[in-house]
Design an enzyme around this catalytic site. Structure first.
Site, mmCIF file in Angstrom:
data_model
loop_
_atom_site.group_PDB
_atom_site.id
_atom_site.type_symbol
_atom_site.label_atom_id
_atom_site.label_comp_id
_atom_site.label_asym_id
_atom_site.label_seq_id
_atom_site.Cartn_x
_atom_site.Cartn_y
_atom_site.Cartn_z
ATOM 1 C CG HIS A 246 31.488 -26.588 14.139
ATOM 2 N ND1 HIS A 246 32.069 -25.785 15.088
ATOM 3 C CD2 HIS A 246 30.453 -25.880 13.617
ATOM 4 C CE1 HIS A 246 31.399 -24.641 15.141
ATOM 5 N NE2 HIS A 246 30.421 -24.670 14.255
ATOM 6 C CD GLU A 305 24.458 -24.758 7.889
ATOM 7 O OE1 GLU A 305 23.250 -24.837 8.176
ATOM 8 O OE2 GLU A 305 25.004 -23.717 7.523
HETATM 9 N N1 ACO Z 1 34.170 -33.954 5.164
HETATM 10 C C1 ACO Z 1 35.364 -34.533 4.983
HETATM 11 N N2 ACO Z 1 36.499 -34.139 5.563
HETATM 12 C C2 ACO Z 1 36.431 -33.072 6.374
HETATM 13 C C3 ACO Z 1 35.220 -32.412 6.615
HETATM 14 C C4 ACO Z 1 34.053 -32.888 5.979
HETATM 15 N N3 ACO Z 1 32.868 -32.312 6.154
HETATM 16 N N4 ACO Z 1 35.438 -31.380 7.473
HETATM 17 C C5 ACO Z 1 36.749 -31.394 7.755
HETATM 18 N N5 ACO Z 1 37.353 -32.410 7.086
HETATM 19 C C6 ACO Z 1 38.751 -32.772 7.125
HETATM 20 C C7 ACO Z 1 39.585 -31.842 6.258
HETATM 21 O O1 ACO Z 1 39.667 -32.310 4.931
HETATM 22 C C8 ACO Z 1 40.907 -31.854 6.963
HETATM 23 O O2 ACO Z 1 41.587 -33.019 6.636
HETATM 24 P P1 ACO Z 1 43.194 -32.971 6.329
HETATM 25 O O3 ACO Z 1 43.799 -32.478 7.622
HETATM 26 O O4 ACO Z 1 43.510 -34.381 6.002
HETATM 27 O O5 ACO Z 1 43.359 -31.992 5.211
HETATM 28 C C9 ACO Z 1 40.520 -31.977 8.445
HETATM 29 O O6 ACO Z 1 39.228 -32.583 8.463
HETATM 30 C C10 ACO Z 1 40.441 -30.647 9.146
HETATM 31 O O7 ACO Z 1 39.695 -29.758 8.346
HETATM 32 P P2 ACO Z 1 39.802 -28.192 8.427
HETATM 33 O O8 ACO Z 1 39.454 -27.604 7.095
HETATM 34 O O9 ACO Z 1 41.092 -27.781 9.054
HETATM 35 O O10 ACO Z 1 38.670 -27.867 9.456
HETATM 36 P P3 ACO Z 1 38.083 -26.453 9.678
HETATM 37 O O11 ACO Z 1 37.913 -26.285 11.133
HETATM 38 O O12 ACO Z 1 38.840 -25.407 8.966
HETATM 39 O O13 ACO Z 1 36.673 -26.592 8.912
HETATM 40 C C11 ACO Z 1 34.451 -26.725 8.332
HETATM 41 C C12 ACO Z 1 35.444 -26.564 9.490
HETATM 42 C C13 ACO Z 1 34.697 -25.611 7.302
HETATM 43 C C14 ACO Z 1 33.030 -26.583 8.872
HETATM 44 C C15 ACO Z 1 34.660 -28.111 7.672
HETATM 45 O O14 ACO Z 1 34.421 -29.129 8.609
HETATM 46 C C16 ACO Z 1 33.800 -28.311 6.435
HETATM 47 O O15 ACO Z 1 34.198 -27.891 5.333
HETATM 48 N N6 ACO Z 1 32.575 -28.956 6.574
HETATM 49 C C17 ACO Z 1 31.690 -29.131 5.458
HETATM 50 C C18 ACO Z 1 30.898 -27.842 5.197
HETATM 51 C C19 ACO Z 1 29.868 -27.580 6.292
HETATM 52 O O16 ACO Z 1 29.145 -28.462 6.716
HETATM 53 N N7 ACO Z 1 29.795 -26.292 6.714
HETATM 54 C C20 ACO Z 1 28.857 -25.832 7.741
HETATM 55 C C21 ACO Z 1 29.544 -25.612 9.050
HETATM 56 S S1 ACO Z 1 28.414 -25.159 10.333
HETATM 57 C C22 ACO Z 1 28.181 -23.514 10.140
HETATM 58 O O17 ACO Z 1 29.018 -22.792 9.661
HETATM 59 C C23 ACO Z 1 26.887 -22.928 10.498
#
Ligand code: ACO
Length: 362
Positions: A246, A305
């Site tokens: 998140h 989610e």
């Molecule tokens: N699985 C694996 N790795 C992850 C995940 C995940 N679910 N989420 C973040 N990371 C990793 C990224 O790959 C990144 O790694 P890196 O720095 O080595 O490249 C690091 O953690 C940071 O990720 P960001 O993309 O900068 O995090 P951001 O804050 O932009 O993303 C998000 C948040 C989009 C929710 C992300 O965690 C994600 O894609 N989760 C999966 C999709 C999901 O569950 N979405 C629902 C969110 S809740 C809502 O919107 C109601």
């Protein structure tokens, strides 16, 4: 330049507070764990909207008017043609909402609260070749959604579970779809335009489009024993684990536990596939351990989610409809934020940094 506007504060709000360090969500001064299980959808809608529209919003008045508005909105279902019925449910629902008049008043807000609740069940039934079921104005919004979906009265536990879901996701600070709603509201375009923009932002897999893929993931994992291997391979392929991570929470998303709790009465009364819950818990534990190992510097925990997927599946919504159900619940937050922006905010117009070529002649 702040990529993704991370940590940028772009609005003052009295609607909700997301504390990402403590894992706490406050809605209009009330902690989520005090609201869920006690408040209905109508209670929460009145809580969020009162003081922001051209008339006071009380629970009993809202409930009665919302029921009547569902019946009025149902007349638009006949606009569903073959082209719309081929679209994903959230897109068909959005197209029907786009036919509604724009405005800023209580009537427009009410119509927008009723519309997704009526359109989604109708779209789902039409896509299955079944006739839409007309709303029953005397029912609560949650009971009526389930009645329109399944053509029969839902159980008490099912209504309570849907209420818990809709309350849990009613508002959540300046998430991407709420920001979209506020950007549109800042131009004074009207609430319907704000809600349409918000639905567009919501449906992406990084926001409200994640719970369908959560179920796909559980099915692909198959058994508890295979969870670890499957998850490691998914991460090795560079995939993200849906339902984890998140932008704001650095600890467990409090909404995940609210929904986990809301599943219990359904589980206790045999209205949920217990094997699926057990598998989900095993996948959650394995994923948390692997993510901790792989990303020691980025706390990644379960988000809303993950349990949304289990709860909506238990309520017999097909997975392709999950984003639409999210929209039903979040519309009240979008409207409240849009009104707050119109009343107190200015035009939202940030700047960009030009990094393209600069030709001499230009
Ligand atoms: N699985 C694996 N790795 C992850 C995940 C995940 N679910 N989420 C973040 N990371 C990793 C990224 O790959 C990144 O790694 P890196 O720095 O080595 O490249 C690091 O953690 C940071 O990720 P960001 O993309 O900068 O995090 P951001 O804050 O932009 O993303 C998000 C948040 C989009 C929710 C992300 O965690 C994600 O894609 N989760 C999966 C999709 C999901 O569950 N979405 C629902 C969110 S809740 C809502 O919107 C109601």
């Amino acid at each position: 330049m702040n990529n993704g506007l991370e940590d940028v504060v772009a609005a003052e709000t009295r609607l909700s507070d997301v504390d990402g360090e403590a894992g706490r969500l406050i809605i209009r001064g009330i902690s989520l764990d005090r609201l869920v299980g006690r408040a209905t959808y109508e209670d929460t809608a009145a809580l969020l909207l009162d003081g922001l529209l051209d008339r006071p919003v009380t629970v009993s008045d809202l409930k009665a008017r919302l029921g009547r508005m569902r019946a009025e909105v149902f007349t638009h279902v006949q606009a569903m043609d073959e082209a719309l019925s081929k679209l994903p449910p959230v897109d068909a629902m959005r197209a029907l909402i786009a036919r509604l008049p724009d405005g800023e008043d209580f009537e427009t807000a009410l119509r927008l609260l009723a519309a997704p609740a009526v359109f989604l069940p109708a779209v789902l039934r039409l896509q299955k070749g079944e006739a839409p079921v007309a709303p029953t104005p005397a029912l609560s919004q949650s009971a009526d959604i389930l009645a329109m979906l399944n053509a029969g009265l839902p159980s008490r536990e099912q209504v309570a579970a849907l209420d818990a879901y809709l309350v849990t996701i009613s508002d959540h600070g300046l998430n991407a779809s709420t920001f979209a709603s506020r950007v549109v509201a800042s131009t004074r375009a009207g609430l319907t335009s704000s809600v349409l923009a918000a639905i567009g932002a919501l449906k992406g897999p990084l926001h409200g489009g994640a719970p369908g893929p959560v179920l796909d993931m559980l099915e692909a994992v198959g058994t508890e024993a295979d969870a670890k291997v499957w998850l490691v391979r998914a991460l090795d392929r560079g995939e993200r684990l849906m339902g984890f991570g998140h932008r704001v929470y650095r600890v467990r998303d409090p909404r995940a536990d609210a929904l986990k709790g809301a599943l219990k009465p359904l589980t206790a009364t045999g209205q949920v596939d217990r094997d699926r819950i057990r598998l989900a818990e095993a996948v959650e534990q394995a994923a948390l351990a692997i993510l901790k190992e792989r990303k020691p510097d980025r706390p990644l925990d379960v988000n809303v989610e993950f349990y949304t997927a289990l709860l909506l599946d238990a309520l017999k919504f097909p997975r392709e409809a999950f984003t639409g159900v999210f929209a039903i619940g979040r519309t009240v937050g979008w409207i409240a934020h849009a009104r707050e922006q119109s009343l107190e905010g200015r035009l939202i117009r940030p700047r960009s940094v030009y990094v393209g070529p600069m030709h001499q002649a230009a």
